[in-house]
Write an enzyme that holds these catalytic residues in place. Structure first.
Site: not given
Ligand code: FAD
Ligand code: NAP
Length: 486
Positions: A461-463
């Site tokens: 899962i970014h950021p």
């Protein structure tokens, strides 16, 4: 001897493990009783139902950790553009402790309610074994009654232990049993010890603005990854905590104005300083010495911990023990709870499942939190040869910290220890923000035996900081751990 009540299951100790076991046994229809009695600390501190975790452990500790972090956020607010933030503003100890204590009192009340709802008979009495199936209960005024039970569970937990070399030390110091209930702020504080309790309490006291020194006898966090322990020390020092290393106190004197004059030796040289408060955090001993165990035949080790089989049975067939008072068990709330529930399932629910202590996750709530599961680097190197393991490592900077100048760029670290033969991840270490929340999720993967390739193929899962665990390529001994870019 007159027996006032008969039970199927009688639990001594209403802490994490005892409450869980009692409620679970009652849910199968067993007739259950539970005795919980808090012996005041040497400073006279007492509390209600729920045991160490609720009253003088995990709960007040985490709330005070939060309170300290909330103060530290003020620096971040300024760098994030907030105006009129009062960074010089002082902390109100009494307001914080009042709020913390109100929450604890609500929990005490809710535990009583839960026992009531499950029809568990609660005794606020000190218990002692009279015979293998008879328990003597003593109330605060010395009144005595006896109950009989088919099975007895001992879940009496532990209490702080004190160094033995200082006369009348209990009168001059406090422990974590008192800190969360202190009527006045602790002021300039010395903490003796260098593990979970010392570092967590030192972290939040410094964060709340109190002059804090930690006295370390040998190393920080024995048994944990020592490279990460070193980074925790660096971060705490950056935050203003003082460490006195390789030192032990040899004398503590009360001064006329109620301060503590502490003398210690460090590498053969004597030093002294004056503190408002000294907190002893040198470990805990099991609270079993007044239970009459020896006479009944319940075997203990030399430290008073009860010796149990893997199914939690003591040396007496119908007497069981769980939690902090048992030899070789982790001293953690979730393990005590799970162990108590599984025992009740086996005794009254016809189930067979045993407690498993492999890959138990844990987090130390230091100012920068450290969560880990499985082998430390040192343990892995001891158990396997260098060719049997690969260690992946990374030093990273949480994205948010790029807005802030106040954070130390080299602080956060991740380490994965992988078995070469199967590629299974056998050790996970994360030092960074929200370690408890992050590491908890990975505990499922580790328990299921996830491999490094399965970690790598999981989409992040970014950021986030958590995604860093899924993208490790640098190998220790070959590659630089410093991460660049996002
Ligand atoms: P306890 O919770 O200690 O309960 C034992 C109960 O038995 C007590 O209420 C005691 O008064 C009672 N008792 C004792 N003798 C008698 C008797 N003769 N008759 C009647 N009653 C008796 N763990 C975590 O997982 N996460 C954390 O963040 C965490 N933080 C902690 C912070 C601190 C400062 C401390 C000290 C501990 C922390 N722990 C944490 C550890 C956790 O609190 C314990 O592992 C857990 O409470 C153990 O549960 P237990 O049921 O074995 O014993
Ligand atoms: P601990 O983990 O047993 O560590 C004791 C510390 O005190 C060590 O640093 C030890 O140093 C030092 N020490 C022991 N005797 C000493 C002496 N005579 N003089 C000076 N230093 C001495 O104890 P703890 O920190 O009190 O924690 C107890 C348990 O509570 C832990 O095992 C943990 O499971 C639980 N706990 C959990 C959490 C959490 O989950 N976040 C938080 C708090 C507590 P050496 O290394 O030199 O022996």
């Amino acid at each position: 001897m007159q027996i006032s009540q008969e039970f199927d299951f009688f639990v001594i100790g209403g802490g994490s493990g005892g409450l869980a076991a009692a409620k679970q046994a009652a849910s199968y229809g067993a007739k259950v009783g539970l005795a919980d009695f808090v012996k005041p600390s040497p400073q006279g501190t007492k509390w209600g139902l729920g045991g160490t975790c609720v009253n003088v452990g995990c709960i007040p500790k985490k709330l005070m950790h939060f309170a300290a972090m909330a103060g530290e956020l003020r620096k971040d607010q300024i760098e994030a553009g907030w105006i009129d933030t009062d960074i010089q503003g002082k902390h109100d100890w009494n307001r914080m402790t009042e709020n913390v204590q109100n929450h604890i009192k609500k929990l005490n009340f809710s535990y009583k309610n839960q026992l009531n709802k499950k029809e568990v008979k609660y005794y606020n009495k000190l218990a002692e074994l009279e015979k293998s199936n008879i328990v003597k209960l003593i109330d605060k005024d010395g009144g005595i009654e006896f109950i009989k039970s088919k099975y007895i569970l001992i879940a009496v937990g532990g209490r702080p232990s004190y160094p033995e070399n200082i006369p009348e030390i209990e009168k001059k110091v406090i422990t974590s049993d008192d800190l969360f209930w202190l009527p006045n702020n602790p002021g300039k504080t010395l903490i003796v010890g260098a593990s979970y309790v010392a570092l967590e309490c030192g972290g939040f006291l410094n964060g709340l603005g109190y002059d804090t020194t930690i006295m370390v006898r040998s190393i920080l966090l024995r048994g944990f990854d020592q490279e990460i322990a070193g980074k925790i020390e660096d971060y705490m020092m950056e935050n203003g905590i003082k460490f006195i290393k390789e030192a032990i106190p040899i004398n503590i004197e009360l001064t006329e104005n109620n301060k503590r004059l502490v003398t210690w030796t460090q590498k053969g040289i004597q030093h002294s300083d004056i503190f408002d408060t000294v907190i002893i955090a040198t470990g805990r001993k099991s609270d079993t010495n007044k239970l009459n165990l020896e006479q009944i035949g319940v075997k203990t080790n030399k430290n008073g911990k009860i010796i149990c089989t893997i199914d939690d049975r003591t040396s007496i067939m119908n007497i069981y023990a769980i939690g902090d008072c048992v030899e070789g068990r982790p001293e953690l709330t979730p393990t005590a709870i799970k162990c108590g529930q599984l025992l009740a399932n086996r005794l009254f629910g016809g189930q067979k499942k045993m407690m498993c202590y492999q890959f138990v996750p844990t987090t130390i709530f230091t100012p920068l939190e450290y969560g880990c599961i499985g082998y430390s680097e040192e343990e892995a190197i001891n158990k396997f040869t260098q060719n049997e393991i690969i260690i992946y490592h990374s030093i990273f900077k949480p994205l948010e910290w790029n807005l802030l100048e106040s954070h130390y760029a080299q602080a956060c670290m991740i380490k994965l220890i992988v078995l070469v033969s199967t590629r299974r991840v056998i050790g996970l270490h994360y030092l960074g923000p929200n370690a408890g929340e992050i590491v908890q999720g990975y505990a499922i993967a580790m328990k299921l035996g996830a491999t490094k390739e399965q970690f790598d193929s999981t989409i992040g899962i970014h950021p986030t900081c958590s995604e860093e665990i899924l993208t490790l390529t640098a190998i220790k001994g070959i590659d630089n751990p410093q991460k660049e870019g996002c």
